[in-house]
Design a protein around this motif. Structure first.
Motif, PDB file in Angstrom:
ATOM      1  N   THR A  58       0.476  -1.259   0.464  1.00  7.01           N
ATOM      2  CA  THR A  58       0.247  -0.166   0.184  1.00  7.01           C
ATOM      3  C   THR A  58       0.745   0.766   0.184  1.00  7.01           C
ATOM      4  OG1 THR A  58      -0.072  -0.044   2.209  1.00  7.01           O
ATOM      5  CG2 THR A  58      -1.668  -0.925   1.503  1.00  7.01           C
ATOM      6  N   GLU A  59       2.151   1.603   0.291  1.00  2.34           N
ATOM      7  CA  GLU A  59       2.600   2.360  -0.360  1.00  2.34           C
ATOM      8  C   GLU A  59       3.005   3.298  -1.020  1.00  2.34           C
ATOM      9  OE1 GLU A  59       4.310   2.924   3.255  1.00  2.34           O
ATOM     10  OE2 GLU A  59       3.017   1.055   3.642  1.00  2.34           O
ATOM     11  N   HIS A  60       3.168   4.814  -0.983  1.00  2.00           N
ATOM     12  CA  HIS A  60       3.217   5.994  -1.076  1.00  2.00           C
ATOM     13  C   HIS A  60       4.453   5.851  -2.197  1.00  2.00           C
ATOM     14  CE1 HIS A  60       3.850   9.828  -2.606  1.00  2.00           C
ATOM     15  NE2 HIS A  60       2.343  10.597  -2.841  1.00  2.00           N
ATOM     16  N   HIS A  61       4.846   6.369  -3.823  1.00  3.51           N
ATOM     17  CA  HIS A  61       5.408   6.085  -4.150  1.00  3.51           C
ATOM     18  C   HIS A  61       7.017   6.105  -3.467  1.00  3.51           C
ATOM     19  CE1 HIS A  61       3.643   5.305  -8.004  1.00  3.51           C
ATOM     20  NE2 HIS A  61       2.939   4.775  -7.551  1.00  3.51           N
ATOM     21  N   HIS A 115      -2.569   7.826  -7.182  1.00  3.92           N
ATOM     22  CA  HIS A 115      -2.354   8.387  -6.167  1.00  3.92           C
ATOM     23  C   HIS A 115      -0.907   7.932  -5.545  1.00  3.92           C
ATOM     24  CE1 HIS A 115      -6.688   8.861  -6.447  1.00  3.92           C
ATOM     25  NE2 HIS A 115      -7.149   7.851  -6.177  1.00  3.92           N
ATOM     26  N   CYS A 116      -0.210   8.289  -6.500  1.00  2.00           N
ATOM     27  CA  CYS A 116       1.308   7.576  -6.312  1.00  2.00           C
ATOM     28  C   CYS A 116       1.537   6.013  -5.255  1.00  2.00           C
ATOM     29  CB  CYS A 116       2.170   9.021  -5.439  1.00  2.00           C
ATOM     30  SG  CYS A 116       2.426  10.024  -6.207  1.00  2.00           S
ATOM     31  N   ALA A 117       0.362   5.240  -5.429  1.00  4.98           N
ATOM     32  CA  ALA A 117       0.590   4.007  -5.354  1.00  4.98           C
ATOM     33  C   ALA A 117      -0.024   2.753  -6.691  1.00  4.98           C
ATOM     34  CB  ALA A 117      -0.452   3.754  -4.593  1.00  4.98           C
ATOM     35  N   GLN A 118       0.634   2.911  -7.168  1.00  9.46           N
ATOM     36  CA  GLN A 118       0.422   1.804  -8.457  1.00  9.46           C
ATOM     37  C   GLN A 118       0.517   0.695  -8.072  1.00  9.46           C
ATOM     38  OE1 GLN A 118       3.255   4.586 -11.687  1.00  9.46           O
ATOM     39  NE2 GLN A 118       1.609   4.116 -12.973  1.00  9.46           N
ATOM     40  N   MET A 150      -2.159  -0.235  -6.813  1.00  9.68           N
ATOM     41  CA  MET A 150      -3.751  -0.646  -7.661  1.00  9.68           C
ATOM     42  C   MET A 150      -3.206  -1.651  -8.349  1.00  9.68           C
ATOM     43  SD  MET A 150      -5.167   2.561  -7.743  1.00  9.68           S
ATOM     44  CE  MET A 150      -5.224   2.706  -6.088  1.00  9.68           C
ATOM     45  N   LYS A 151      -2.411  -2.102  -8.677  1.00 10.50           N
ATOM     46  CA  LYS A 151      -2.729  -2.725  -9.756  1.00 10.50           C
ATOM     47  C   LYS A 151      -2.368  -4.647  -8.860  1.00 10.50           C
ATOM     48  CE  LYS A 151       1.623  -6.596 -12.563  1.00 10.50           C
ATOM     49  NZ  LYS A 151       2.944  -6.056 -13.167  1.00 10.50           N
ATOM     50  N   ALA A 178      -6.363   2.817 -11.262  1.00 11.42           N
ATOM     51  CA  ALA A 178      -6.566   4.003 -10.740  1.00 11.42           C
ATOM     52  C   ALA A 178      -8.146   4.178 -10.171  1.00 11.42           C
ATOM     53  CB  ALA A 178      -6.789   5.232 -11.509  1.00 11.42           C
ATOM     54  N   THR A 179      -8.385   5.374  -9.164  1.00 14.46           N
ATOM     55  CA  THR A 179      -9.571   5.172  -8.141  1.00 14.46           C
ATOM     56  C   THR A 179      -9.569   6.801  -8.140  1.00 14.46           C
ATOM     57  OG1 THR A 179      -8.558   5.407  -6.277  1.00 14.46           O
ATOM     58  CG2 THR A 179      -8.679   3.300  -7.332  1.00 14.46           C
ATOM     59  N   CYS A 180     -10.830   7.413  -7.746  1.00 11.88           N
ATOM     60  CA  CYS A 180     -11.672   8.796  -7.742  1.00 11.88           C
ATOM     61  C   CYS A 180     -11.101   8.431  -5.958  1.00 11.88           C
ATOM     62  CB  CYS A 180     -12.535   9.378  -7.510  1.00 11.88           C
ATOM     63  SG  CYS A 180     -12.779   9.217  -9.245  1.00 11.88           S
ATOM     64  N   ARG A 181     -10.267   9.958  -5.161  1.00 12.34           N
ATOM     65  CA  ARG A 181     -10.155   9.571  -3.582  1.00 12.34           C
ATOM     66  C   ARG A 181     -11.020  11.046  -3.274  1.00 12.34           C
ATOM     67  NH1 ARG A 181      -4.397  10.131  -1.927  1.00 12.34           N
ATOM     68  NH2 ARG A 181      -5.278  12.660  -2.132  1.00 12.34           N
ATOM     69  N   ALA A 182     -11.524  10.212  -2.486  1.00 11.53           N
ATOM     70  CA  ALA A 182     -12.507  11.799  -1.651  1.00 11.53           C
ATOM     71  C   ALA A 182     -11.757  11.536  -0.272  1.00 11.53           C
ATOM     72  CB  ALA A 182     -13.864  11.837  -1.556  1.00 11.53           C
ATOM     73  N   SER A 183     -11.550  12.873   0.303  1.00  9.42           N
ATOM     74  CA  SER A 183     -10.530  12.934   1.945  1.00  9.42           C
ATOM     75  C   SER A 183     -11.258  14.357   2.573  1.00  9.42           C
ATOM     76  CB  SER A 183      -9.576  12.928   1.399  1.00  9.42           C
ATOM     77  OG  SER A 183      -9.064  13.641   0.112  1.00  9.42           O
ATOM     78  N   PHE A 184     -11.715  14.078   3.641  1.00  7.65           N
ATOM     79  CA  PHE A 184     -12.316  14.841   4.592  1.00  7.65           C
ATOM     80  C   PHE A 184     -10.967  15.039   5.593  1.00  7.65           C
ATOM     81  CE2 PHE A 184     -15.943  11.581   3.555  1.00  7.65           C
ATOM     82  CZ  PHE A 184     -16.016  12.765   2.307  1.00  7.65           C
ATOM     83  N   TYR A 185     -11.680  16.754   5.828  1.00  7.39           N
ATOM     84  CA  TYR A 185     -10.897  17.500   7.643  1.00  7.39           C
ATOM     85  C   TYR A 185     -12.100  18.206   8.389  1.00  7.39           C
ATOM     86  CZ  TYR A 185      -6.193  18.379   9.800  1.00  7.39           C
ATOM     87  OH  TYR A 185      -5.467  18.549  10.216  1.00  7.39           O
ATOM     88  N   LEU A 186     -10.988  18.799   9.143  1.00  9.04           N
ATOM     89  CA  LEU A 186     -12.141  19.113   9.978  1.00  9.04           C
ATOM     90  C   LEU A 186     -12.991  20.351   9.800  1.00  9.04           C
ATOM     91  CD1 LEU A 186      -9.724  22.208  12.401  1.00  9.04           C
ATOM     92  CD2 LEU A 186      -8.944  21.101   9.844  1.00  9.04           C
TER      93      LEU A 186
END
Length: 412
Positions: A122-125, A366-369, A372-373, A379-387
């Motif tokens: 799952t790591e970021h590149h 998301h820099c996680a090829q 994804m493989k 690829a995906t879409c990504r929604a992220s929430f914050y305060l």
């Protein structure tokens, strides 16, 4: 603050009070970069108006003031993550530079032919490429740990992959692509039992939950200011002091030395040994202000609010039959990140259509090829929430999702 007051908080973020394509902006991409409150913007402006000078170099008042501001920022970071010492807090440009610092300053000298490095799929590149470069240079071995059926790190696979030859383990605290909260405490403890050094990428964790370095006990922990209401251009490397003292500098030049002779030099003490050249002092000042803002609101309050939004969004998304959600089902294993796809629509098209309704989401790998493989997708879409996000913005997001397929002639 006992309860998070979103309406009051949003007053601190004027950038959110705008329209995009004749719709209110719903900024759902904080996993990539958070917005800055006015207090952070003003803190950097105040520094530039009254204290700007080169640190550590001047005996005059302005330089002394700038140095004091820089030192206060380091102390604030130390306190925020409960580091045992400011000497263990190294300022970098970002998380990526912090990981590269460890890979080159520690890895090149301590990981050799046949040694093993273990990372999660799952790591970021940024937490893969430095280790790839290291193993190629030193003929070491890079091993990946995969996911179980629930979408969580397979701890059985982890314990099989980590052997007596494992010299370093690198894992994200929270996956930027799936939002999965990894069992880093268990990962660290088992890695130490095997004699390995453990690096944790906390870029997605520090803004959202209390991180206690002394409780977790990693050897290295890294994160970025711009994902926690701070400015870009500032990151943090926490390192165990005795390890940092044994490492060679990553960069060399001004301000990281003790003495320089014609043919040899000696380096400065920690943390300055790893901070060559003129530093981004105004960004450090901004990061200090961002931490103060987060502390004033309370990370527990932020987390509760995020989980409320995430739970609501997941429930609404599951009502849409053509939406596929990735990552763990159990909300307890999730952060405020939701990766998803819409049947028969490319993620970039989804993001473009959502933008027409004022909704900002991330689309791509998301820099996680490698992940994804592993998942069998591109690829995906990504929604992220914050305060600063609201239930109304989640509703805006959901209603926009329902219109995506209509744009492309699917009818619903």
């Amino acid at each position: 603050m006992e309860k998070l007051n979103v309406e009051k908080i949003r007053e601190d973020f004027p950038i959110l009070n705008q329209e995009v394509n004749n719709n209110p902006l719903a900024y759902l991409d904080s996993a990539a970069t958070t917005q800055k409150p006015l207090s952070v913007i003003r803190a950097m402006e105040k520094y530039n108006r009254s204290s700007n000078a080169n640190i550590h170099r001047g005996a005059y008042t302005l330089s002394i003031k700038a140095t004091e501001e820089y030192d206060k920022a380091r102390e604030k970071v130390r306190d925020f993550i409960n580091s045992p010492s400011t000497s263990s807090i190294i300022f970098t440009k970002n998380t990526t530079e912090a990981i590269n610092l460890v890979a080159f300053s520690y890895g090149l000298d301590n990981i050799g032919e046949g040694d093993e490095i273990v990372v999660l799929i799952t790591e970021h590149h940024s937490n893969i490429l430095p280790w790839q470069m290291l193993v190629q240079r030193n003929k070491a071995i890079l091993k990946f740990v995969y996911l179980n059926e629930e979408g969580l790190v397979d701890m059985n696979d982890y314990k099989e992959k980590v052997t007596d030859k494992t010299k370093l383990i690198a894992t994200g605290h929270i996956s930027n692509a799936l939002g999965t909260i990894n069992p880093v405490k268990e990962i660290i403890e088992y890695g130490h039992e095997k004699g390995a050094i453990v690096l944790i990428d906390g870029a997605q964790a520090v803004p959202h939950m209390k991180v206690d370095i002394q409780e977790l006990d990693p050897d290295f922990y890294v994160f970025s200011g711009h994902k926690m209401l701070g400015p870009m251009g500032i990151g943090i490397l926490y390192g165990r002091k005795e390890i940092l003292e044994s490492m060679s500098p990553f960069l060399s030049g001004g301000d990281m030395i003790e003495y320089v002779e014609e043919q040899s030099s000696t380096y400065g003490e920690l943390p300055y040994k790893f901070e060559a050249g003129t530093q981004n002092v105004e960004a450090a000042v901004g990061l200090k202000s961002a931490i103060e803002y987060l502390e004033d609101i309370g990370l527990e309050n932020i987390k509760k609010h995020e989980m409320k939004l995430t739970q609501y969004a997941l429930e609404r998304m599951k009502e849409i039959p053509y939406v596929t959600i990735y990552g763990p089902e159990n909300i307890k294993n999730r952060s405020s990140v939701i990766s998803f796809n819409i049947d028969d629509v490319h993620p970039h098209d989804v993001a473009t259509i959502l933008d027409s309704y004022g909704v900002a989401v991330r689309a791509g790998h998301h820099c996680a090829q490698p992940l994804m493989k592993h998942l069998g997708i591109n690829a995906t879409c990504r929604a992220s929430f914050y305060l600063y996000n609201t239930i109304e913005e989640v509703d805006q997001f959901i209603e926009s999702l329902k219109n995506v397929r209509k744009w492309l002639g699917y009818g619903s």
